[in-house]
Design a protein around this motif. Structure first.
Motif, PDB file in Angstrom:
ATOM      1  N   LYS A 152       0.701  -1.209   0.204  1.00 44.73           N
ATOM      2  CA  LYS A 152       0.107   0.080   0.025  1.00 44.73           C
ATOM      3  C   LYS A 152       0.778   1.241   0.063  1.00 44.73           C
ATOM      4  O   LYS A 152       0.490   2.032  -0.692  1.00 44.73           O
ATOM      5  N   THR A 153       1.853   1.306   1.056  1.00 44.31           N
ATOM      6  CA  THR A 153       2.784   2.530   0.983  1.00 44.31           C
ATOM      7  C   THR A 153       4.036   1.777   1.249  1.00 44.31           C
ATOM      8  O   THR A 153       4.160   0.958   2.239  1.00 44.31           O
ATOM      9  N   VAL A 154       5.080   2.628   0.748  1.00 42.07           N
ATOM     10  CA  VAL A 154       6.558   2.221   1.123  1.00 42.07           C
ATOM     11  C   VAL A 154       7.212   3.750   1.594  1.00 42.07           C
ATOM     12  O   VAL A 154       7.080   4.647   0.728  1.00 42.07           O
ATOM     13  N   LYS A 155       7.800   3.859   2.618  1.00 42.56           N
ATOM     14  CA  LYS A 155       8.233   5.233   3.212  1.00 42.56           C
ATOM     15  C   LYS A 155       9.422   4.907   3.976  1.00 42.56           C
ATOM     16  O   LYS A 155       9.751   3.834   4.538  1.00 42.56           O
ATOM     17  N   VAL A 156      10.304   5.798   4.191  1.00 40.92           N
ATOM     18  CA  VAL A 156      11.388   5.999   5.176  1.00 40.92           C
ATOM     19  C   VAL A 156      10.859   6.823   6.352  1.00 40.92           C
ATOM     20  O   VAL A 156      10.424   7.895   6.027  1.00 40.92           O
ATOM     21  N   ARG A 157      10.875   6.394   7.536  1.00 45.19           N
ATOM     22  CA  ARG A 157      10.469   7.336   8.645  1.00 45.19           C
ATOM     23  C   ARG A 157      11.515   6.924   9.951  1.00 45.19           C
ATOM     24  O   ARG A 157      12.025   5.946   9.926  1.00 45.19           O
TER      25      ARG A 157
END
Length: 350
Positions: free
Chosen positions: A209-214
């Motif tokens: 659904k989403t891919v992110k860096v956090r």
């Protein structure tokens, strides 16, 4: 940076009635496996000649005379496929294909009759393609603790290629994290723990659904959110975190995943491969002009839906009250009007 995946797959996960021409068209990666031009929808449109299109994701049927009357049956909704005797207005008493499905907690039954005597293609094509779909779920579903790794190497699926292998990747699912290895392929991401190959996860691009860096308590992390749990086939809305050092390497991995997902989205690999000996015209050459009726249809709460004719138990929406049966000496569900207990045991009406 957040990368949001779009274009939710519904074709194999839903049963729909009287869909638009746009929804009938093949989505990227969907292929026509077989097409039969003389099939009757004996359950809902008895006496109406239609066309059955078998793809790698679903079964499509539409009326020849009225194309807006149609069905789309996703393979993931199929509970059982069998051959039984049915009453067809065009062929009389004949062997037909029964397809029992379940979608959104509602069971639907479909009966298809081949109007060409002696042709087994209706049975062989549908059964074979559905079996191929059932055995290729790894392409489409998130898998935890599966048989993914052998001798520290990923077990590749047909048509799968490894594009990158990243060592020293921490899985952040526990307080202390687990050190492992990341495989990035053209179909999915696979991670496994170095100390235990059975501790692993396979994440198809289809489920992202989403891919992110956090930020996390472990520092910057690659966070992958999978599709929410809306049906039994979706992955359950997992949120998976991975730490890759140094940060530059983390950014490179994110960009690589983003690039491979774009390539995958242009032509997804669903894993269902099947060939028929008989060649046929592609769907694009069989387009029928879709005309909008110049009428207004008023809907009321009492009006039955288009799919009512396909209920596996008529219009039943809940169990009927139990009654005592003198014949059986048991409490049974009250029979519908016009039915008898002895009649339910008859295979064919007398």
């Amino acid at each position: 940076f957040v990368y949001i995946m779009a274009d939710v797959l519904w074709e194999d996960r839903d049963v729909r009635f009287d869909i638009s021409l746009q929804q009938i068209q093949m989505r990227p990666g969907e292929k026509t496996v077989d097409r039969l031009d003389a099939i009757e929808d004996t359950k809902g449109n008895n006496g109406d000649r239609g066309r059955l299109i078998i793809t790698n994701l679903r079964i499509l049927w539409h009326s020849i005379s009225l194309p807006r009357v149609n069905l789309s049956i996703g393979y993931n909704c199929v509970l059982n496929i069998s051959s039984k005797i049915a009453q067809s207005k065009l062929r009389g008493t004949t062997e037909a294909l029964f397809v029992l499905t379940k979608c959104n907690n509602t069971r639907f039954e479909f009966i298809f009759t081949n109007l060409i005597p002696g042709s087994p293609r209706l049975f062989t094509s549908v059964i074979a393609v559905h079996r191929a779909y059932e055995t290729t779920k790894m392409y489409r579903e998130l898998k935890l603790r599966g048989a993914l790794i052998q001798n520290k190497t990923i077990r590749l699926l047909p048509q799968e290629q490894v594009y990158d292998k990243i060592n020293g990747v921490w899985n952040l699912s526990s307080d202390q994290g687990n050190l492992g290895t990341f495989f990035i392929t053209n179909v999915r991401l696979v991670w496994h723990a170095n100390m235990n190959e059975a501790f692993n996860v396979s994440i198809p691009y289809l489920q992202m659904k989403t891919v992110k860096v956090r930020d996390s308590k472990f520092g910057l992390a690659l966070v992958i959110e999978s599709s929410p749990q809306e049906s039994q086939v979706k992955s359950g809305g997992y949120v998976l975190g991975f730490r890759i050092d140094p940060p530059e390497k983390l950014t490179e991995a994110l960009k690589e995943i983003q690039s491979l997902h774009r390539v995958y989205s242009a032509c997804p690999i669903f894993g269902v491969e099947f060939e028929t000996e008989e060649k046929f015209e592609p769907l694009e050459k069989l387009k029928v002009q879709y005309e909008q009726d110049d009428v207004e249809i008023e809907t009321t709460e009492d009006q039955s839906d288009a799919f009512a004719a396909y209920f596996a138990d008529g219009n039943k929406s809940k169990d009927r009250d139990p009654v005592y049966s003198d014949e059986l000496g048991l409490a049974i569900e009250k029979l519908k009007d016009g039915f008898t207990l002895s009649g339910l045991w008859e295979v064919m009406p007398q």
